[in-house]
Design a protein around this motif. Structure first.
Motif, PDB file in Angstrom:
ATOM      1  N   TRP A  60     -16.157  36.562  -0.587  1.00 44.70           N
ATOM      2  CA  TRP A  60     -16.211  35.113  -0.435  1.00 44.70           C
ATOM      3  C   TRP A  60     -17.519  34.624  -1.047  1.00 44.70           C
ATOM      4  CZ3 TRP A  60     -13.497  32.041   3.727  1.00 44.70           C
ATOM      5  CH2 TRP A  60     -12.339  32.703   4.169  1.00 44.70           C
ATOM      6  N   LEU A  61     -17.562  33.348  -1.412  1.00 44.33           N
ATOM      7  CA  LEU A  61     -18.783  32.740  -1.920  1.00 44.33           C
ATOM      8  C   LEU A  61     -19.227  31.622  -0.982  1.00 44.33           C
ATOM      9  CD1 LEU A  61     -18.016  32.468  -5.746  1.00 44.33           C
ATOM     10  CD2 LEU A  61     -19.217  34.308  -4.531  1.00 44.33           C
ATOM     11  N   LYS A  62     -20.512  31.584  -0.692  1.00 44.33           N
ATOM     12  CA  LYS A  62     -21.067  30.543   0.171  1.00 44.33           C
ATOM     13  C   LYS A  62     -21.775  29.496  -0.686  1.00 44.33           C
ATOM     14  CE  LYS A  62     -24.992  30.909   2.577  1.00 44.33           C
ATOM     15  NZ  LYS A  62     -25.736  29.619   2.415  1.00 44.33           N
ATOM     16  N   VAL A  63     -21.319  28.263  -0.567  1.00 41.44           N
ATOM     17  CA  VAL A  63     -21.946  27.140  -1.257  1.00 41.44           C
ATOM     18  C   VAL A  63     -22.686  26.313  -0.219  1.00 41.44           C
ATOM     19  CG1 VAL A  63     -21.553  25.065  -2.633  1.00 41.44           C
ATOM     20  CG2 VAL A  63     -20.144  27.101  -3.021  1.00 41.44           C
ATOM     21  N   GLY A  64     -24.006  26.257  -0.346  1.00 45.06           N
ATOM     22  CA  GLY A  64     -24.823  25.556   0.642  1.00 45.06           C
ATOM     23  C   GLY A  64     -25.325  24.210   0.146  1.00 45.06           C
ATOM     24  N   PHE A  65     -26.289  23.654   0.899  1.00 41.90           N
ATOM     25  CA  PHE A  65     -26.823  22.322   0.617  1.00 41.90           C
ATOM     26  C   PHE A  65     -27.281  22.166  -0.831  1.00 41.90           C
ATOM     27  CE2 PHE A  65     -27.966  21.176   5.191  1.00 41.90           C
ATOM     28  CZ  PHE A  65     -27.088  20.116   5.218  1.00 41.90           C
ATOM     29  N   ARG A  66     -28.126  23.079  -1.259  1.00 41.55           N
ATOM     30  CA  ARG A  66     -28.738  22.924  -2.581  1.00 41.55           C
ATOM     31  C   ARG A  66     -27.682  22.845  -3.681  1.00 41.55           C
ATOM     32  NH1 ARG A  66     -32.806  27.348  -5.376  1.00 41.55           N
ATOM     33  NH2 ARG A  66     -33.792  25.955  -6.870  1.00 41.55           N
ATOM     34  N   SER A  67     -26.774  23.826  -3.674  1.00 41.79           N
ATOM     35  CA  SER A  67     -25.753  23.874  -4.723  1.00 41.79           C
ATOM     36  C   SER A  67     -24.787  22.700  -4.621  1.00 41.79           C
ATOM     37  CB  SER A  67     -24.988  25.192  -4.649  1.00 41.79           C
ATOM     38  OG  SER A  67     -25.833  26.278  -4.936  1.00 41.79           O
ATOM     39  N   TYR A  68     -24.398  22.342  -3.393  1.00 41.32           N
ATOM     40  CA  TYR A  68     -23.404  21.282  -3.248  1.00 41.32           C
ATOM     41  C   TYR A  68     -23.978  19.916  -3.612  1.00 41.32           C
ATOM     42  CZ  TYR A  68     -19.476  18.624  -1.520  1.00 41.32           C
ATOM     43  OH  TYR A  68     -18.403  17.773  -1.443  1.00 41.32           O
ATOM     44  N   ARG A  79     -26.417  19.330  -5.643  1.00 42.76           N
ATOM     45  CA  ARG A  79     -26.680  19.302  -7.083  1.00 42.76           C
ATOM     46  C   ARG A  79     -25.401  19.298  -7.908  1.00 42.76           C
ATOM     47  NH1 ARG A  79     -29.475  24.331  -8.057  1.00 42.76           N
ATOM     48  NH2 ARG A  79     -27.364  25.156  -8.212  1.00 42.76           N
ATOM     49  N   ASP A  80     -24.415  20.115  -7.513  1.00 37.04           N
ATOM     50  CA  ASP A  80     -23.271  20.381  -8.397  1.00 37.04           C
ATOM     51  C   ASP A  80     -21.936  19.841  -7.895  1.00 37.04           C
ATOM     52  OD1 ASP A  80     -25.107  21.816 -10.007  1.00 37.04           O
ATOM     53  OD2 ASP A  80     -24.873  23.559  -8.721  1.00 37.04           O
ATOM     54  N   GLY A  81     -21.838  19.533  -6.607  1.00 39.80           N
ATOM     55  CA  GLY A  81     -20.696  18.820  -6.070  1.00 39.80           C
ATOM     56  C   GLY A  81     -19.351  19.527  -6.055  1.00 39.80           C
ATOM     57  N   VAL A  82     -18.303  18.708  -5.890  1.00 36.88           N
ATOM     58  CA  VAL A  82     -16.932  19.207  -5.740  1.00 36.88           C
ATOM     59  C   VAL A  82     -16.471  19.943  -6.996  1.00 36.88           C
ATOM     60  CG1 VAL A  82     -14.532  18.538  -5.342  1.00 36.88           C
ATOM     61  CG2 VAL A  82     -16.365  17.361  -4.123  1.00 36.88           C
ATOM     62  N   LYS A  83     -16.877  19.461  -8.136  1.00 42.09           N
ATOM     63  CA  LYS A  83     -16.449  20.100  -9.391  1.00 42.09           C
ATOM     64  C   LYS A  83     -16.882  21.567  -9.445  1.00 42.09           C
ATOM     65  CE  LYS A  83     -16.678  19.644 -14.422  1.00 42.09           C
ATOM     66  NZ  LYS A  83     -17.272  18.920 -15.581  1.00 42.09           N
ATOM     67  N   PHE A  84     -18.086  21.827  -8.964  1.00 43.63           N
ATOM     68  CA  PHE A  84     -18.591  23.199  -8.932  1.00 43.63           C
ATOM     69  C   PHE A  84     -17.733  24.065  -8.016  1.00 43.63           C
ATOM     70  CE2 PHE A  84     -21.709  26.158  -6.782  1.00 43.63           C
ATOM     71  CZ  PHE A  84     -21.769  27.075  -7.820  1.00 43.63           C
ATOM     72  N   VAL A  85     -17.395  23.533  -6.861  1.00 43.84           N
ATOM     73  CA  VAL A  85     -16.540  24.269  -5.922  1.00 43.84           C
ATOM     74  C   VAL A  85     -15.206  24.604  -6.581  1.00 43.84           C
ATOM     75  CG1 VAL A  85     -15.296  24.147  -3.719  1.00 43.84           C
ATOM     76  CG2 VAL A  85     -17.643  23.275  -3.875  1.00 43.84           C
ATOM     77  N   LYS A  86     -14.640  23.649  -7.291  1.00 36.88           N
ATOM     78  CA  LYS A  86     -13.364  23.875  -7.974  1.00 36.88           C
ATOM     79  C   LYS A  86     -13.477  24.981  -9.030  1.00 36.88           C
ATOM     80  CE  LYS A  86     -10.918  20.758  -5.846  1.00 36.88           C
ATOM     81  NZ  LYS A  86      -9.881  21.203  -4.867  1.00 36.88           N
ATOM     82  N   GLU A  87     -14.585  25.003  -9.741  1.00 39.77           N
ATOM     83  CA  GLU A  87     -14.785  26.047 -10.746  1.00 39.77           C
ATOM     84  C   GLU A  87     -14.808  27.430 -10.099  1.00 39.77           C
ATOM     85  OE1 GLU A  87     -17.562  25.106 -14.198  1.00 39.77           O
ATOM     86  OE2 GLU A  87     -18.091  23.498 -12.809  1.00 39.77           O
ATOM     87  N   LEU A  88     -15.433  27.526  -8.949  1.00 44.26           N
ATOM     88  CA  LEU A  88     -15.474  28.809  -8.232  1.00 44.26           C
ATOM     89  C   LEU A  88     -14.085  29.193  -7.725  1.00 44.26           C
ATOM     90  CD1 LEU A  88     -18.724  28.241  -6.134  1.00 44.26           C
ATOM     91  CD2 LEU A  88     -18.497  29.611  -8.217  1.00 44.26           C
ATOM     92  N   GLN A  89     -13.350  28.208  -7.236  1.00 45.14           N
ATOM     93  CA  GLN A  89     -11.981  28.466  -6.778  1.00 45.14           C
ATOM     94  C   GLN A  89     -11.104  28.936  -7.932  1.00 45.14           C
ATOM     95  OE1 GLN A  89     -11.446  24.545  -5.046  1.00 45.14           O
ATOM     96  NE2 GLN A  89     -11.380  25.389  -2.976  1.00 45.14           N
TER      97      GLN A  89
END
Length: 231
Positions: free
Chosen positions: A30-38, A40-50
């Motif tokens: 699993w990957l953990k996305v925390g305050f800093r990454s979220y 800065r990089d937002g929902v689009k970043f999460v989608k890229e990881l998914q």
């Protein structure tokens, strides 16, 4: 026990490169996305990881009035992440409001409550909560269990007691893991894989020992092998 890798690198590009380097090693990562990454990089970043095939733990530690927390929880559910967390300090009403709101979703994310941050030592914790860490962590865990949450974020030192006052299926996710005894950095209550296994931890969160090594992929492979040996 599953490995959750903290994506806490200084840039989106570095985090994505790390994710790409380890994609395909195991379906249990699993990957953990925390305050800093979220932030800065937002929902689009999460989608890229998914899109790389990873399950996502969104580590935002929600803490606000119950309705606001429930609104945010719904937005998180709509993103399709697999797990997120709130602060147990928000209390029973917030927990119940969130779980009631998410009950309409056919596939909702797992919801965990943060008991005690692993950066606390006993002295600093008692200045705020006026109770020992173990006592308050157990109280928070029992409350979370009774209100229908899926588990808690705690240190490995509280995990076994929490299992005993809830049940073995109640998830414990533990930050501050130094897989092979690496430097603890700014964490106070750290543990290795052997200790986490004995404590019946379900998810170990590892960050710096991976991305600060000279060969992150090799470290991840070594952790995966160690976890297989512990099954």
């Amino acid at each position: 026990m599953k490995l959750c890798i903290a994506l806490d690198l200084p840039s989106k590009e570095e985090n994505l490169q790390l994710a790409k380097n380890i994609s395909g090693l195991s379906t249990d990562i699993w990957l953990k996305v925390g305050f800093r990454s979220y932030i800065r990089d937002g929902v689009k970043f999460v989608k890229e990881l998914q899109n790389l095939g990873f399950k996502i733990f969104l580590d935002l530690k929600l803490y606000d009035i119950p309705n606001t927390m429930a609104d945010a929880s719904e937005e998180i559910a709509k993103m399709g992440v697999d797990m997120f967390n709130i602060h147990a300090s928000a209390g029973r009403v917030a927990m119940k409001t969130i779980m009631d709101r998410l009950s309409k979703y056919k596939k909702r994310p797992l919801v965990l409550a943060v008991t005690v941050l692993t950066s606390f030592d006993e002295k600093n914790f008692e200045e705020i909560y006026e109770l020992p860490i173990a006592t308050k962590a157990n109280e928070f865990a029992k409350m979370s269990y009774e209100e229908g949450l899926d588990g808690v974020v705690c240190s490995a030192y509280e995990s076994l007691d929490i299992k005993e006052i809830t049940n073995d299926s109640f998830i414990t996710l533990t930050p501050g893991i130094r897989p092979f005894g690496e430097d603890r950095g700014d964490q106070k209550r750290v543990a290795d894989i052997d200790f986490a296994t004995k404590a019946k931890v379900n998810f170990i969160v590892v960050g710096r020992p991976i991305y600060k090594s000279g060969n992150p992929k090799k470290v991840v492979e070594k952790i995966i092998q160690k976890l297989k040996e512990k099954k």
